[in-house]
Design a protein around this motif. Sequence first.
Motif, PDB file in Angstrom:
ATOM      1  N   GLY A 116      34.064 -36.000  17.042  1.00 33.10           N
ATOM      2  CA  GLY A 116      33.062 -35.900  18.425  1.00 33.10           C
ATOM      3  C   GLY A 116      32.872 -34.340  17.318  1.00 33.10           C
ATOM      4  N   ASP A 120      29.592 -29.164  20.522  1.00 31.59           N
ATOM      5  CA  ASP A 120      28.689 -29.794  21.578  1.00 31.59           C
ATOM      6  C   ASP A 120      29.436 -30.621  22.827  1.00 31.59           C
ATOM      7  OD1 ASP A 120      26.665 -29.337  19.968  1.00 31.59           O
ATOM      8  OD2 ASP A 120      27.150 -30.306  18.409  1.00 31.59           O
ATOM      9  N   VAL A 121      29.866 -31.970  22.406  1.00 33.29           N
ATOM     10  CA  VAL A 121      30.809 -31.598  23.839  1.00 33.29           C
ATOM     11  C   VAL A 121      31.956 -31.572  24.543  1.00 33.29           C
ATOM     12  CG1 VAL A 121      33.615 -33.372  23.697  1.00 33.29           C
ATOM     13  CG2 VAL A 121      32.066 -33.788  22.060  1.00 33.29           C
ATOM     14  N   ARG A 124      29.442 -30.854  27.881  1.00 29.78           N
ATOM     15  CA  ARG A 124      29.446 -31.993  28.935  1.00 29.78           C
ATOM     16  C   ARG A 124      30.654 -31.490  30.130  1.00 29.78           C
ATOM     17  NH1 ARG A 124      25.019 -32.588  28.971  1.00 29.78           N
ATOM     18  NH2 ARG A 124      24.941 -30.892  27.650  1.00 29.78           N
ATOM     19  N   PRO A 133      21.508 -28.600  30.472  1.00 35.59           N
ATOM     20  CA  PRO A 133      20.319 -28.761  29.978  1.00 35.59           C
ATOM     21  C   PRO A 133      19.815 -27.456  29.080  1.00 35.59           C
ATOM     22  CG  PRO A 133      20.668 -29.001  32.388  1.00 35.59           C
ATOM     23  CD  PRO A 133      21.819 -28.286  32.268  1.00 35.59           C
ATOM     24  N   LEU A 134      20.713 -26.853  28.970  1.00 33.84           N
ATOM     25  CA  LEU A 134      20.277 -25.960  28.165  1.00 33.84           C
ATOM     26  C   LEU A 134      21.977 -25.604  26.912  1.00 33.84           C
ATOM     27  CD1 LEU A 134      20.041 -22.667  30.508  1.00 33.84           C
ATOM     28  CD2 LEU A 134      18.399 -23.681  29.387  1.00 33.84           C
ATOM     29  N   TRP A 135      22.607 -26.667  26.668  1.00 33.55           N
ATOM     30  CA  TRP A 135      23.561 -27.075  25.157  1.00 33.55           C
ATOM     31  C   TRP A 135      23.986 -25.786  24.890  1.00 33.55           C
ATOM     32  CZ3 TRP A 135      24.772 -32.104  24.457  1.00 33.55           C
ATOM     33  CH2 TRP A 135      24.584 -33.053  24.592  1.00 33.55           C
TER      34      TRP A 135
ATOM     35  N   ARG B  82      21.284 -25.837  17.734  1.00 35.12           N
ATOM     36  CA  ARG B  82      22.273 -26.640  17.587  1.00 35.12           C
ATOM     37  C   ARG B  82      21.013 -27.921  18.761  1.00 35.12           C
ATOM     38  NH1 ARG B  82      26.631 -26.032  15.338  1.00 35.12           N
ATOM     39  NH2 ARG B  82      28.170 -28.258  17.009  1.00 35.12           N
ATOM     40  N   PRO B  83      21.505 -28.669  18.234  1.00 39.60           N
ATOM     41  CA  PRO B  83      20.873 -30.228  19.193  1.00 39.60           C
ATOM     42  C   PRO B  83      20.863 -29.563  20.674  1.00 39.60           C
ATOM     43  CG  PRO B  83      21.438 -31.080  17.617  1.00 39.60           C
ATOM     44  CD  PRO B  83      22.469 -29.769  17.175  1.00 39.60           C
ATOM     45  N   GLY B  84      19.235 -29.759  21.062  1.00 41.65           N
ATOM     46  CA  GLY B  84      19.606 -29.801  23.170  1.00 41.65           C
ATOM     47  C   GLY B  84      19.183 -28.308  23.185  1.00 41.65           C
ATOM     48  N   GLN B  85      19.946 -28.310  22.089  1.00 42.23           N
ATOM     49  CA  GLN B  85      19.340 -26.107  23.344  1.00 42.23           C
ATOM     50  C   GLN B  85      17.544 -25.949  22.392  1.00 42.23           C
ATOM     51  OE1 GLN B  85      22.219 -23.954  20.050  1.00 42.23           O
ATOM     52  NE2 GLN B  85      23.706 -24.133  21.158  1.00 42.23           N
ATOM     53  N   PRO B  86      17.415 -24.680  23.746  1.00 43.98           N
ATOM     54  CA  PRO B  86      16.283 -24.192  24.179  1.00 43.98           C
ATOM     55  C   PRO B  86      15.181 -24.748  22.730  1.00 43.98           C
ATOM     56  CG  PRO B  86      17.684 -23.575  25.611  1.00 43.98           C
ATOM     57  CD  PRO B  86      18.239 -23.989  24.494  1.00 43.98           C
ATOM     58  N   THR B 136      15.286 -25.825  32.251  1.00 40.21           N
ATOM     59  CA  THR B 136      14.667 -25.616  31.101  1.00 40.21           C
ATOM     60  C   THR B 136      12.853 -25.316  31.615  1.00 40.21           C
ATOM     61  OG1 THR B 136      13.921 -28.435  31.157  1.00 40.21           O
ATOM     62  CG2 THR B 136      16.110 -27.185  29.631  1.00 40.21           C
ATOM     63  N   THR B 167      19.305 -35.294  33.591  1.00 44.70           N
ATOM     64  CA  THR B 167      19.475 -35.205  32.777  1.00 44.70           C
ATOM     65  C   THR B 167      20.124 -35.839  31.418  1.00 44.70           C
ATOM     66  OG1 THR B 167      20.145 -33.192  33.219  1.00 44.70           O
ATOM     67  CG2 THR B 167      20.907 -32.876  31.316  1.00 44.70           C
ATOM     68  N   ALA B 169      21.626 -37.046  27.851  1.00 47.05           N
ATOM     69  CA  ALA B 169      23.144 -36.798  26.836  1.00 47.05           C
ATOM     70  C   ALA B 169      23.473 -37.374  26.047  1.00 47.05           C
ATOM     71  CB  ALA B 169      24.055 -36.001  27.562  1.00 47.05           C
ATOM     72  N   ARG B 170      23.448 -36.546  24.903  1.00 44.60           N
ATOM     73  CA  ARG B 170      23.814 -38.159  24.111  1.00 44.60           C
ATOM     74  C   ARG B 170      24.756 -36.564  23.067  1.00 44.60           C
ATOM     75  NH1 ARG B 170      20.500 -41.376  19.149  1.00 44.60           N
ATOM     76  NH2 ARG B 170      22.696 -41.014  17.974  1.00 44.60           N
ATOM     77  N   LEU B 171      25.849 -37.575  22.894  1.00 45.57           N
ATOM     78  CA  LEU B 171      26.888 -37.337  21.844  1.00 45.57           C
ATOM     79  C   LEU B 171      27.561 -38.299  20.817  1.00 45.57           C
ATOM     80  CD1 LEU B 171      29.581 -36.358  24.788  1.00 45.57           C
ATOM     81  CD2 LEU B 171      28.309 -34.911  23.530  1.00 45.57           C
ATOM     82  N   ASP B 172      27.096 -37.592  19.814  1.00 49.06           N
ATOM     83  CA  ASP B 172      27.859 -38.144  18.000  1.00 49.06           C
ATOM     84  C   ASP B 172      29.049 -38.477  18.149  1.00 49.06           C
ATOM     85  OD1 ASP B 172      24.618 -37.950  18.368  1.00 49.06           O
ATOM     86  OD2 ASP B 172      24.964 -39.879  17.173  1.00 49.06           O
TER      87      ASP B 172
END
Lengths: 347, 313
Positions: A116, A120-121, A124, A133-135, B82-86, B136, B167, B169-172
Amino acid sequence: MTREIAVVAFAQTDHRRSTDDLSEVEMLMPVLHEVLDRTGLRTADIGFTCSGSSDYLAGRAFSFTLALDGVGAWPPISESHVEMDGAWALYEAWTKLLTGDADTALVYAYGKSSPGSLRDVLTRQLDPYYVAPLWPDSVALAALQAQALIDAHETDEPALAAVAARSRATDNPHAQLRGPVPHGDYVVRPLRTGDCPPIGDGAAAVILAAGDRARELCERPAWIRGIDHRIEPHSLGVRDLTDSPSTRLAAEKAGAFERPVDTAELHAPFTAQEIVLRKALRLDDTVRVNPSGGALAANPVMAAGLIRLGEAAAAIHRGEADRALAHATSGPCLQQNLVAVLEGDPR
Amino acid sequence: MPEVLRAPLVVEFPFTRSLGPVQSAFLTGLRERVVLGVRTTDGRVLVPPVEYDPVTADELRDLVEVAPTGTVTTWAWNPHPRPGQPLATPFAWVLVRLDGADTSLLHVLDAPGPDSVRTGMRVRVRWAATRTGAITDIACFDPYGGAPAQPSGSTGEFADPVTGIVTPARLDYTYTPGRAQSAYLDALAEHRTVGERCPQCRKVYVPPRGACPTCGVATTEQVEVGPRGTVTTFCIVNIKARNLDIEVPYVYAHIALDGAGLALHGRIAGIPYDQVRMGLRVEPVWTEGARHPDHYRPTGEPDADYDTYRELL
Ligand SMILES: [Zn+2]
């Protein structure tokens, strides 16, 4: 009466950027065999087994149940799992041995971060209402802490680079990142690639034993004189990021300040965190800090904290340390901290 | 070493959470362009607010409005969003102590570059155009040169309060099955079922997971099993699963392939569902291009004697 409990054996994998040729149990199993071989024990001889791992790392639900195959868990054994670093699994096992329910325990931990995107993981695990929600990735949060230390004049970028260089000067054969490593560009300023731990896969295991059983199994057991873990308030904005009161309290409860230690294995995934921990733990230049290279040399997530305990114990087994401190952390910016004090018998 | 098998794996889930009274007021406030904190028993104002005092554990309910302006207490420049950031352009992560608050809020600052950011700089909330009652709803912070903004005078009571958040959430991931399962999948691609034998207890695991859970050792010796097998037990499925194009009722069974030390599972077809029985002899049916048998059908052999599969139930 309090039982004496010791770490009697430790084993770990060679930590690698990727182990895509192996499943988790295939990666873990050789370490389990190695740690059992060191004591001559077999699975059936172990009183309690406890593991630490996280399904989020590789995205495999209930992966710890598959990892149990490597232990030989049938017929059923007395077993537990924490969705935490293996250092906390060790804490649970230590508690179990204290109750007298078992005389030996196998503790293991593993993490495959390679499938992964670890930065990013790890978002969570954060507060799902105000933060996740701001990652904000793991490097970003560590960088906020590093900048707070720089603002407080507790460190600067060259000092952080020196922490990285000293850590990776280790001769630890299991390390993923060793020797001269370019300090690199900013990942999230003020942290550069060199300030960040390598991302990789690995596993580790220790065996605990109580009293005379420990003396039978190990020439020089690493006695756990104290162990404690504490946590900071969960909101980063409530904390003083330049300090770690939870580490200090855990150390006090573990008896770390009663006498000086000669060796410390600190779980500081980011360079700036070593600055915070040295202050909280009152470690001066007479203490050997992270001869293993620490998490900056190898950071298999979920195992890296247990490895600090294992490395500290192994230094005692080898006679290279007499009184060692081991620290493990979990969460962003040293959110949760565990401190153990280990001693060898006088030589 | 054979080539490592890989496949994309996506773990995607909505995080659905209910809110307590304080979180509900805070997030509803953001929707209404109001920032609320909560006052602790010792008089400090926590922003973002929490329901229990982090020091004393007192229950906190005294909501206080703070200003949408504040001061950066620490920051970190993110050159690669990165993806998801504001924000999608480089920005600073910031902890901001809003005017009237004693603690800091994590968010992002839209600034032209790291040289324009420092600890102690003044910033102001930029509200999102569309607000739903989420963190957000603050799009980001902007640098701000003016005096502290005045609170709006909100009581913290709003019509139609937000009671929950979702919220996404997606993880690849990239899934790699490891040594034993790769060998199994490679054989399956040739319509062969290959298990692995434990060197100690001699049991043959199908599919192999790389270790014998009884002995705790690696299984290494590959053993081709089947293709025929015996139904050891079964159930009749009467409810149609979503996205599954199979008519109910149908039979799902445990099947011990000949030579295997444990049963795997599969669907039984080619026989009325109410005639499937324990001991029925079956064989796999492959469809063009499939990666595993579509189903198993009766071979026509006499049923297997119970004693031949009783250990495999
Ligand atoms: Zn076996």
